[in-house]
Design a protein around this motif. Structure first.
Motif, short mmCIF file in Angstrom:
data_model
loop_
_atom_site.label_atom_id
_atom_site.label_comp_id
_atom_site.label_asym_id
_atom_site.label_seq_id
_atom_site.Cartn_x
_atom_site.Cartn_y
_atom_site.Cartn_z
N SER A 13 0.82 -1.21 0.00
CA SER A 13 0.00 0.00 0.00
C SER A 13 0.85 1.26 0.00
CB SER A 13 -0.86 0.07 1.25
OG SER A 13 -1.69 -1.01 1.32
N ALA A 14 1.87 1.25 0.88
CA ALA A 14 2.69 2.46 1.02
C ALA A 14 3.45 2.74 -0.27
CB ALA A 14 3.65 2.31 2.18
N ALA A 15 3.89 1.68 -0.94
CA ALA A 15 4.61 1.87 -2.20
C ALA A 15 3.65 2.33 -3.30
CB ALA A 15 5.30 0.57 -2.61
N LEU A 16 2.44 1.82 -3.23
CA LEU A 16 1.42 2.22 -4.21
C LEU A 16 1.16 3.73 -4.08
CD1 LEU A 16 -0.61 1.32 -6.35
CD2 LEU A 16 -2.18 0.69 -4.52
N LEU A 17 1.06 4.17 -2.85
CA LEU A 17 0.84 5.60 -2.61
C LEU A 17 2.01 6.41 -3.17
CD1 LEU A 17 -1.07 7.64 -1.21
CD2 LEU A 17 0.35 7.40 0.81
N GLU A 18 3.20 5.86 -2.99
CA GLU A 18 4.41 6.55 -3.48
C GLU A 18 4.35 6.79 -4.98
OE1 GLU A 18 6.62 7.69 -1.33
OE2 GLU A 18 7.44 8.68 -3.11
N ARG A 19 3.74 5.83 -5.71
CA ARG A 19 3.66 5.97 -7.17
C ARG A 19 2.83 7.19 -7.57
NH1 ARG A 19 4.71 1.35 -10.54
NH2 ARG A 19 6.13 0.02 -9.34
N PHE A 20 2.01 7.69 -6.65
CA PHE A 20 1.16 8.83 -6.98
C PHE A 20 1.67 10.14 -6.39
CE2 PHE A 20 -1.36 5.28 -8.12
CZ PHE A 20 -2.16 5.72 -9.16
N ARG A 21 2.96 10.12 -5.99
CA ARG A 21 3.54 11.36 -5.51
C ARG A 21 3.51 12.41 -6.62
NH1 ARG A 21 6.25 12.92 -1.44
NH2 ARG A 21 6.51 10.82 -0.60
N ASP A 22 3.17 13.62 -6.27
CA ASP A 22 3.09 14.73 -7.23
C ASP A 22 2.00 14.56 -8.27
OD1 ASP A 22 5.14 15.94 -5.94
OD2 ASP A 22 6.69 15.20 -7.30
N ASN A 23 1.18 13.54 -8.12
CA ASN A 23 0.04 13.34 -9.00
C ASN A 23 -1.10 14.23 -8.48
OD1 ASN A 23 -2.66 11.84 -9.41
ND2 ASN A 23 -1.31 10.84 -10.89
N GLU A 24 -2.01 14.59 -9.36
CA GLU A 24 -3.12 15.45 -8.91
C GLU A 24 -3.95 14.77 -7.81
OE1 GLU A 24 -6.44 15.82 -11.62
OE2 GLU A 24 -5.47 14.42 -13.00
N HIS A 25 -3.91 13.46 -7.75
CA HIS A 25 -4.71 12.74 -6.76
C HIS A 25 -3.96 12.41 -5.49
CE1 HIS A 25 -7.78 12.43 -9.76
NE2 HIS A 25 -6.98 11.77 -10.59
N GLU A 26 -2.71 12.86 -5.40
CA GLU A 26 -1.87 12.45 -4.26
C GLU A 26 -2.55 12.71 -2.91
OE1 GLU A 26 1.74 14.65 -3.85
OE2 GLU A 26 2.50 13.36 -2.26
N LYS A 27 -3.05 13.93 -2.73
CA LYS A 27 -3.63 14.29 -1.43
C LYS A 27 -4.87 13.45 -1.13
CE LYS A 27 -0.84 17.70 -0.51
NZ LYS A 27 0.13 17.61 0.53
N ALA A 28 -5.69 13.25 -2.16
CA ALA A 28 -6.91 12.47 -1.95
C ALA A 28 -6.53 11.04 -1.55
CB ALA A 28 -7.73 12.46 -3.22
N LEU A 29 -5.54 10.49 -2.22
CA LEU A 29 -5.13 9.12 -1.91
C LEU A 29 -4.54 9.04 -0.50
CD1 LEU A 29 -3.59 7.97 -5.30
CD2 LEU A 29 -5.72 7.18 -4.25
N GLN A 30 -3.78 10.05 -0.12
CA GLN A 30 -3.22 10.04 1.24
C GLN A 30 -4.34 10.00 2.27
OE1 GLN A 30 -0.72 13.51 1.32
NE2 GLN A 30 1.12 12.33 0.88
N ARG A 31 -5.39 10.80 2.01
CA ARG A 31 -6.52 10.81 2.95
C ARG A 31 -7.18 9.44 3.02
NH1 ARG A 31 -7.82 15.81 1.12
NH2 ARG A 31 -9.29 15.00 -0.40
N LEU A 32 -7.41 8.88 1.83
CA LEU A 32 -8.10 7.58 1.79
C LEU A 32 -7.24 6.46 2.37
CD1 LEU A 32 -9.83 7.83 -1.70
CD2 LEU A 32 -10.79 8.33 0.55
N SER A 33 -5.92 6.65 2.30
CA SER A 33 -5.05 5.58 2.79
C SER A 33 -5.26 5.32 4.28
CB SER A 33 -3.60 5.93 2.51
OG SER A 33 -3.21 7.04 3.29
N MET A 34 -5.71 6.33 5.02
CA MET A 34 -5.93 6.15 6.45
C MET A 34 -7.41 6.02 6.80
SD MET A 34 -3.05 5.95 7.98
CE MET A 34 -3.09 6.42 9.73
N LEU A 35 -8.27 6.05 5.81
CA LEU A 35 -9.71 6.04 6.07
C LEU A 35 -10.15 4.70 6.67
CD1 LEU A 35 -12.30 7.82 5.51
CD2 LEU A 35 -12.63 6.39 3.49
N GLN A 36 -10.96 4.77 7.70
CA GLN A 36 -11.51 3.55 8.27
C GLN A 36 -13.02 3.57 8.08
OE1 GLN A 36 -10.22 3.32 12.32
NE2 GLN A 36 -8.17 2.65 11.75
N THR A 37 -13.52 2.56 7.43
CA THR A 37 -14.97 2.44 7.22
C THR A 37 -15.34 1.01 7.60
OG1 THR A 37 -14.81 1.55 5.00
CG2 THR A 37 -14.76 3.95 5.20
#
Ligand SMILES: [Zn+2]
Length: 580
Positions: free
Chosen positions: A503-527
């Motif tokens: 997961s953490a590496a997957l998030l890394e692939r989206f660094r500087d991507n327009e969706h980076e912030k959204a993905l960071q938020r979702l990465s910690m989301l608990q539902t």
């Protein structure tokens, strides 16, 4: 983006690293249920809202919303560039960072290799020479050094003469060029060269990985300069390196404290007496980079200086630099030796035990700070108190938020008779003026329709990349109508390119991507969906199918509402959809 470092290497590096370990070495963490917490290093707080998830390998602050993976943490916490954060993480894992075979970075690496090679050859040659020089051996014996210690530190001897290195190592144009680039030989105007180190004891300086990057040379008899260093070059940057750090790490498995001294001879003499946790800064002042590097190895630093004025000045510089890097859990102390003594002479005179007793009795940072300030002004007067307060404020402002900072403010408050609130307000107003305003979070650029199920699907896939192989995201999500589905598609494709990705590496692939912030938020989301691990595959599969259906439905509704013509194929699909 990652640029020239292969993405698979970064994926692998992130999977090998443990974010809890990396953060805990810098910000001591406490376990709380499944997660770890601490007071946030990125904003001022008294109760911990900084959370690190071991499972997800992410951190998140509920106070200031700082978040990210291990690389993001290092970048923010140590103010590193992206590449430097990767280099730092890789060095901890004893890995070389590979660079893809194109571009400047690789060129730089190619340029460096001959320098490392020639430095290694020169070091071996100097070590051989030591064995044949009775004068040099006598000198070392006189200083109380054994053959084992000389060997451990690869101590050598540069014989007298102007062309010792060129005659042994300058076999080709390339070799000569490398010798000159390292500064081992000095170019004269008339195209001739001469050896930099002549008739000197040679101390090789190594980097974190044990590669020789430069030398220090000490004269045997009287003469000037007493010490001579390699000049800065492509592989040697004085302000970043510490003499003896690599050797300490080799000698000790766990380093409880490190003593920072001034000279090579001090490091070696202390090691000779069994104190093999000393390092030397390669200049008079210890830089913030050197202090940061040392704190990455240990939690406690003892700065050791002569008791004379020059020593006090150097210690004060070290204190200033320490304040800007110190965090809770880190300790810095100061040890002043009697005048005219250095660690070398001192440890030879009184031995290990007495010297270690001095280390135990070292002055704390706060003691040194306030004693020094008080000695400069008369605090029986209001003017003197104001002066101390203003000087101390300037220093405390440089500090990261920490309990230690709070305590220093408290101590200052009782010293000058101003309330803590008053001092804190002064410090933080100056602090705000000097710090850049944090970047605002950009909203995710979306398409026409929002669907909350998309968020859950993205969260599930991001937190469990293995889902990509259980249920593929349909290809038409790539140009889907619903906001977020193209991102879900991009995640699917990224995971397909490396099915083992974390997961953490997957998030890394989206660094500087327009969706980076959204993905960071979702990465910690608990539902409820993310927390129910039993039927996660089933839940995900249903979500994707549902999203696929709803997206097409929205699309047709949109077209029909806007009186747009459906193609024959679309008409057929729409009919099928209606009877589903
Ligand atoms: Zn925070």
């Amino acid at each position: 983006m990652a640029g020239l470092i292969p993405q698979n290497f970064i994926d692998d590096l992130i999977s090998r690293s443990d974010i809890v370990e990396v953060i805990n070495a810098r910000v001591p963490l406490k376990r709380k249920g499944k997660e770890f917490t601490a007071c946030c290093p990125f904003h001022n707080e008294k109760t911990p809202s900084f959370t690190v998830s071991e499972n997800k390998q992410f951190y998140y602050c509920f106070g200031c919303h700082a978040k990210g993976n291990v690389i993001g943490f290092l970048m923010d916490y140590e103010h590193l560039s992206y590449v430097d954060a990767i280099e730092s993480l890789a060095a901890d894992q004893h890995l070389d960072v590979p660079h893809e075979d194109n571009g400047q970075v690789n060129q730089q690496k190619q340029d460096k290799q001959p320098l490392y090679d020639i430095l290694k050859q020169a070091s071996e040659l100097y070590q051989q020479q030591l064995k044949t020089s009775e004068r040099a051996i006598d000198y070392l014996k006189q200083r109380g050094l054994s053959g084992e210690i000389a060997k451990q530190f690869k101590i050598g001897y540069a014989p007298d003469g102007w062309d010792f290195l060129t005659s042994h190592l300058g076999k080709s144009k390339e070799h000569l060029l490398a010798l000159s680039k390292t500064g081992l030989i000095v170019n004269k105007d008339n195209n001739k060269t001469y050896d930099r180190f002549r008739d000197r004891i040679i101390f090789p300086i190594t980097d974190q990985r044990g590669r020789i990057i430069g030398f220090g040379g000490r004269i045997l008899d009287q003469g000037e300069p007493k010490y001579l260093n390699s000049p800065e070059n492509a592989v040697f940057h004085k302000g970043y390196e510490l003499y003896g750090l690599y050797e300490s790490k080799q000698a000790l498995r766990k380093i409880d404290l490190i003593i920072v001294v001034e000279g090579y001879m001090d490091v070696v003499a202390l090691a000779q007496h069994g104190i093999n946790y000393a390092v030397a800064s390669l200049g008079t002042a210890t830089t913030t980079e050197q202090i940061q590097k040392t704190f990455r190895t240990t939690h406690e630093i003892i700065f050791c200086y002569d008791g004379d004025n020059a020593g006090k000045k150097a210690a004060w510089r070290a204190l200033e630099n320490t304040l800007s890097v110190i965090r809770d859990g880190m300790v810095a102390k100061f040890l002043f030796l009697p005048e005219k003594e250095d660690p070398d002479t001192m440890v030879r005179k009184e031995g290990k035990q007495a010297f270690e007793q001095r280390i135990k009795n070292a002055t704390t940072l706060s003691e040194f700070l306030f004693n020094n300030l008080i000695s400069e002004s008369d605090i029986s007067t209001q003017e003197g108190k104001a002066l101390v307060a203003s000087k101390a404020n300037k220093l405390i402002q440089k500090m990261h938020n920490s309990l230690f900072k709070d305590l220093l403010i408290k101590q200052l408050s009782s010293l000058v008779g101003l309330s803590q609130q008053h001092l804190e307000a002064k410090i933080s107003s100056a602090d705000k003026a000097s710090k850049p305003v944090p970047k605002t979070v950009k909203p995710v650029r979306g398409q026409q329709v929002q669907n909350n199920k998309t968020r859950i699907a993205i969260t599930l896939l991001l937190q469990n990349p293995m889902l990509a192989s259980h249920h593929k995201v349909p290809d038409d999500f790539k140009n889907a109508f619903t906001k977020g589905l193209p991102l879900l598609y991009a995640l699917q494709k990224t995971i397909e390119s490396n099915t083992e990705i974390s997961s953490a590496a997957l998030l890394e692939r989206f660094r500087d991507n327009e969706h980076e912030k959204a993905l960071q938020r979702l990465s910690m989301l608990q539902t409820p969906e993310t927390e129910n691990a039993d039927n996660i595959i089933e839940v995900y599969k249903n979500l994707i199918e549902r999203l696929s259906y709803e997206d097409r439905d929205e699309y047709f509704n949109y077209k029909i509402k806007n009186n747009e013509q459906l193609t024959a194929e679309e008409q057929k699909e729409y009919l099928e959809l209606c009877i589903k």
